[in-house]
Design an enzyme around this catalytic site. Structure first.
Site, PDB file in Angstrom:
ATOM      1  N   ARG A   3       0.823  -1.048  -0.033  1.00 23.31           N
ATOM      2  CA  ARG A   3       0.025  -0.014   0.312  1.00 23.31           C
ATOM      3  C   ARG A   3       0.888   1.116   0.101  1.00 23.31           C
ATOM      4  NH1 ARG A   3      -4.551   0.483   4.419  1.00 23.31           N
ATOM      5  NH2 ARG A   3      -3.037   1.371   5.701  1.00 23.31           N
ATOM      6  N   LYS A  42      -5.336   5.512   9.873  1.00 18.71           N
ATOM      7  CA  LYS A  42      -6.213   5.939   8.820  1.00 18.71           C
ATOM      8  C   LYS A  42      -7.183   6.761   9.722  1.00 18.71           C
ATOM      9  CE  LYS A  42      -7.011   3.061   5.047  1.00 18.71           C
ATOM     10  NZ  LYS A  42      -7.761   2.403   4.119  1.00 18.71           N
ATOM     11  N   SER A  60     -12.789  -3.856   1.013  1.00 17.39           N
ATOM     12  CA  SER A  60     -12.786  -3.269   2.525  1.00 17.39           C
ATOM     13  C   SER A  60     -14.352  -3.147   2.696  1.00 17.39           C
ATOM     14  CB  SER A  60     -12.375  -1.918   2.429  1.00 17.39           C
ATOM     15  OG  SER A  60     -10.781  -2.244   2.358  1.00 17.39           O
TER      16      SER A  60
END
Length: 216
Positions: free
Chosen positions: A43, A140, A111
Site C-alpha cells: 500500500r 487511517k 474493504s
C-alpha cells in the site's frame, strides 16, 4: 494462482512507508515473512505510478520466492503490471464487479465497514473481505467509526467468504478479534512500526494460531 479458500489468512501485513522507521518496503516485508506473515499487501498512497511499479515488483519477486500471496492495494493496473496474486479495493475505489472483470481469477479483496457493504461486495465478486476498522487506528484517522468486536461478530455470522479483520489490531487485542471466527487479522503499525519486525510478526502469528486451535 491461489484461490481464496486455500490462502492462509492468519496474518496479513500491509506496508506503510511512513511507519517503517526509514526501512524500505522490501526490508520490512522480508523481516515480516521471516516472522511468519502469511499474506502481504503493498500500500502506497502518495507516490508516482512508476515508483509503485518498481516497489511492487521488488515485493512480487520476494513473495514469489517465499510462496506468500502478494496483494496490491487500490491499483488494479499496478497489480496486473507486476503479476500480483490479487488486488484489494475500498468503497471509494473501482467498482468491485469491474475490478473482477479486469483481474480475472486473481484474488479480489474488498474493504467493508458494515454488513450491507459486506453483502454487496460478496454479490459483486469479492473473494475475501477486509472488515473494520475494528478499533480506532492511527494509520487511517479519517476512517469510518470503529465497528468493535460486536460489529465484527455480526458480519462474520452472515458472511461465508474469508474475512480478515483490520483496524487498530495489535498483540494486546488480537486474541479477542480471532475469537469472533474471522480467518485472520490485517496489521500495519503493529508490525511495520516495530523495532524488531520479525519478533513482532512472530508474536502475532503465535497468538492467532493459538486461538484458532482453541476454537476449531
Amino acid at each position: 494462482m491461489s484461490t481464496a479458500r486455500t490462502v492462509d489468512w492468519r496474518l496479513y501485513v500491509i506496508t506503510d512507508a511512513g511507519l517503517a522507521r526509514g526501512r524500505s518496503h522490501r526490508e520490512v516485508i522480508e523481516a515480516a515473512i521471516r516472522g511468519g506473515a502469511t499474506v502481504v499487501q503493498y500500500r502506497a498512497k502518495h507516490v508516482s505510478t512508476r515508483q509503485m511499479v518498481t516497489e511492487a515488483q521488488e515485493l512480487r519477486e520476494l513473495t514469489y520466492r517465499t510462496g506468500v500471496p502478494f496483494i496490491v492495494n487500490d491499483r488494479v493496473d499496478v497489480a496486473l503490471a507486476v503479476d500480483a496474486d490479487g488486488v484489494h479495493i475500498g468503497q471509494d475505489d473501482m467498482p468491485v464487479a469491474l475490478a473482477r472483470k479486469l483481474i480475472g481469477d486473481r484474488l479480489l479483496g474488498v474493504s467493508a465497514h458494515s454488513l450491507s457493504e459486506a453483502v454487496q461486495a460478496v454479490q459483486d465478486g469479492a473473494d475475501y473481505l477486509g472488515v473494520g476498522p475494528v478499533f480506532a487506528t492511527p494509520t487511517k484517522p479519517d476512517a469510518a467509526p470503529p465497528i468493535g468486536i460486536d460489529g465484527l461478530t455480526t458480519i462474520r455470522r452472515q458472511i461465508s467468504i474469508p474475512i480478515v479483520a483490520i483496524g487498530g489490531i495489535n498483540q494486546t487485542n488480537a486474541a479477542e478479534v480471532i475469537r469472533t471466527g474471522v480467518n485472520g487479522i490485517a496489521v500495519v503499525s503493529a508490525v511495520v512500526a516495530a523495532a524488531d519486525v520479525t519478533a513482532a510478526t512472530r508474536q502475532l502469528i503465535s497468538i492467532v494460531s493459538a486461538v484458532q486451535e482453541q476454537i476449531l
